[in-house]
Enzyme design. Structure first.
Site, PDB file in Angstrom:
ATOM      1  N   ALA A 222       5.201  -0.813  -1.643  1.00  0.00           N
ATOM      2  CA  ALA A 222       5.399  -0.847  -3.088  1.00  0.00           C
ATOM      3  C   ALA A 222       5.553   0.560  -3.660  1.00  0.00           C
ATOM      4  O   ALA A 222       4.879   1.497  -3.224  1.00  0.00           O
ATOM      5  CB  ALA A 222       4.217  -1.546  -3.755  1.00  0.00           C
TER       6      ALA A 222
ATOM      7  N   SER B  96       2.386  -1.134   4.435  1.00  0.00           N
ATOM      8  CA  SER B  96       1.650  -1.448   3.220  1.00  0.00           C
ATOM      9  C   SER B  96       2.043  -2.841   2.699  1.00  0.00           C
ATOM     10  O   SER B  96       1.951  -3.817   3.440  1.00  0.00           O
ATOM     11  CB  SER B  96       1.881  -0.336   2.184  1.00  0.00           C
ATOM     12  OG  SER B  96       0.927  -0.380   1.164  1.00  0.00           O
TER      13      SER B  96
ATOM     14  N   LYS C  22      -5.869   9.325  -2.087  1.00  0.00           N
ATOM     15  CA  LYS C  22      -5.993   8.087  -1.309  1.00  0.00           C
ATOM     16  C   LYS C  22      -4.786   7.777  -0.426  1.00  0.00           C
ATOM     17  O   LYS C  22      -4.918   7.045   0.555  1.00  0.00           O
ATOM     18  CB  LYS C  22      -6.225   6.889  -2.253  1.00  0.00           C
ATOM     19  CG  LYS C  22      -7.476   6.991  -3.101  1.00  0.00           C
ATOM     20  CD  LYS C  22      -8.741   6.907  -2.264  1.00  0.00           C
ATOM     21  CE  LYS C  22      -9.989   6.868  -3.133  1.00  0.00           C
ATOM     22  NZ  LYS C  22     -11.241   6.822  -2.333  1.00  0.00           N
TER      23      LYS C  22
ATOM     24  N   ASP D 149      -6.760   6.087   6.833  1.00  0.00           N
ATOM     25  CA  ASP D 149      -6.153   5.514   5.632  1.00  0.00           C
ATOM     26  C   ASP D 149      -7.237   5.308   4.577  1.00  0.00           C
ATOM     27  O   ASP D 149      -8.204   4.576   4.812  1.00  0.00           O
ATOM     28  CB  ASP D 149      -5.489   4.178   5.997  1.00  0.00           C
ATOM     29  CG  ASP D 149      -4.595   3.620   4.901  1.00  0.00           C
ATOM     30  OD1 ASP D 149      -4.746   4.039   3.734  1.00  0.00           O
ATOM     31  OD2 ASP D 149      -3.762   2.755   5.214  1.00  0.00           O
TER      32      ASP D 149
ATOM     33  N   HIS E 197      -2.414   6.908   4.787  1.00  0.00           N
ATOM     34  CA  HIS E 197      -1.583   5.749   4.470  1.00  0.00           C
ATOM     35  C   HIS E 197      -0.097   6.047   4.626  1.00  0.00           C
ATOM     36  O   HIS E 197       0.671   5.178   5.025  1.00  0.00           O
ATOM     37  CB  HIS E 197      -1.882   5.273   3.037  1.00  0.00           C
ATOM     38  CG  HIS E 197      -1.334   3.913   2.739  1.00  0.00           C
ATOM     39  ND1 HIS E 197      -1.717   2.784   3.427  1.00  0.00           N
ATOM     40  CD2 HIS E 197      -0.415   3.495   1.827  1.00  0.00           C
ATOM     41  CE1 HIS E 197      -1.073   1.727   2.954  1.00  0.00           C
ATOM     42  NE2 HIS E 197      -0.277   2.129   1.993  1.00  0.00           N
TER      43      HIS E 197
END
Length: 264
Positions: free
Chosen positions: A19, A87, A164, A215, A242
């Site tokens: 996304a 993801s 993050k 991650d 990530h």
């Protein structure tokens, strides 16, 4: 050597972004894969990358996934691909495997949401949100319309990206990504209205899960919970954040080529 090169050239890998990202996010991996003789596609999903549509023109998850479905539909009879979903792209490749199980040699979930066949496709995302597995920080989520017919939009802020998602990436990679991100959605409302994926479709496709142990977005413990919830043919690990395709492209390249050679 010629025979080996010819065989490798027949192997087709489709890299599916998450996304707010686009096909551009795979550039460090796609180029060396092509140089090694693999056929590689990095489609932009609807309202992503250079796809011209705004999110409000993409009301359903199937609409969002349609560029990937069109790619698989265009394959000649007998052609099979290795799908790699990153993801939220894990749910896209699950839908593609459900729709075209005979065209998927393997579905590879790269620190990705992975549905099962018992619950609705939204289940793993709902568990992730309800369990507070991620501090959403400065992520901006908005209703797109007063009637609630369109999916809630989502855009990551600079703090969550830095802390993050990209914590092991270079400042240059973070700057590039920040300039290319687009408003997207997790499509939870639409996915919650869909029936579970089927035993004869998605469940019949061979699956590999690649855990990224550093991650901070979809943390390792939640990745392992998804594997326990929906066992796969193989589990691999990369010590990466990530955005593994940007922070650890060499390790990911080796992982994808190993999987493609084994399953294609």
């Amino acid at each position: 050597m010629e025979a080996a090169a010819s065989n490798k050239g027949c192997r087709h890998i489709v890299l599916v972004h998450g996304a707010c990202l686009g096909g551009w996010s795979w550039f460090k991996v796609a180029a060396p894969l092509r140089a090694a003789g693999y056929r590689v596609d990095t489609p932009d999903l609807a309202a992503s990358g250079v796809d011209p549509r705004p999110l409000r023109e993409v009301p359903t998850f199937r609409d969002y996934t349609q560029p990937l479905l069109d790619l698989l539909a265009s394959l000649p009879p007998g052609d099979r691909v290795v799908l790699v979903g990153h993801s939220l792209g894990g749910v896209n490749i699950a839908l593609a495997a459900e729709t075209f199980p005979d065209k998927v040699a393997a579905a590879v979930f790269l620190c990705a949401f992975m549905p099962d066949c018992e619950a609705r496709p939204s289940h793993v995302i709902e568990k992730f949100i309800e369990g507070n597995w991620l501090d959403w920080m400065d992520t901006e989520m908005k209703a797109q319309d007063e009637e609630g017919k369109l999916p809630t939009s989502m855009m990551f802020g600079p703090r969550i990206l830095r802390e993050k998602f990209f914590q092991l990436c270079s400042p240059e990679d973070l700057t590039l990504a920040t300039s290319l991100l687009r408003v997207s959605s997790m499509f939870v409302e639409d996915l919650a209205a869909q029936q579970p994926l089927s035993k004869g479709g998605y469940a019949s496709v061979r699956k590999v899960y690649v855990v990224c142990t550093e991650d901070y977005a979809i943390v390792e413990a939640f990745q392992l919970w998804m594997v326990e919830n929906n066992p796969v043919d193989e589990v691999r690990e990369i010590a990466a954040d990530h955005l593994v395709m940007l922070s650890r492209p060499s390790e990911l390249l080796r992982c994808i080529t190993d999987i493609a050679d084994a399953y294609a």
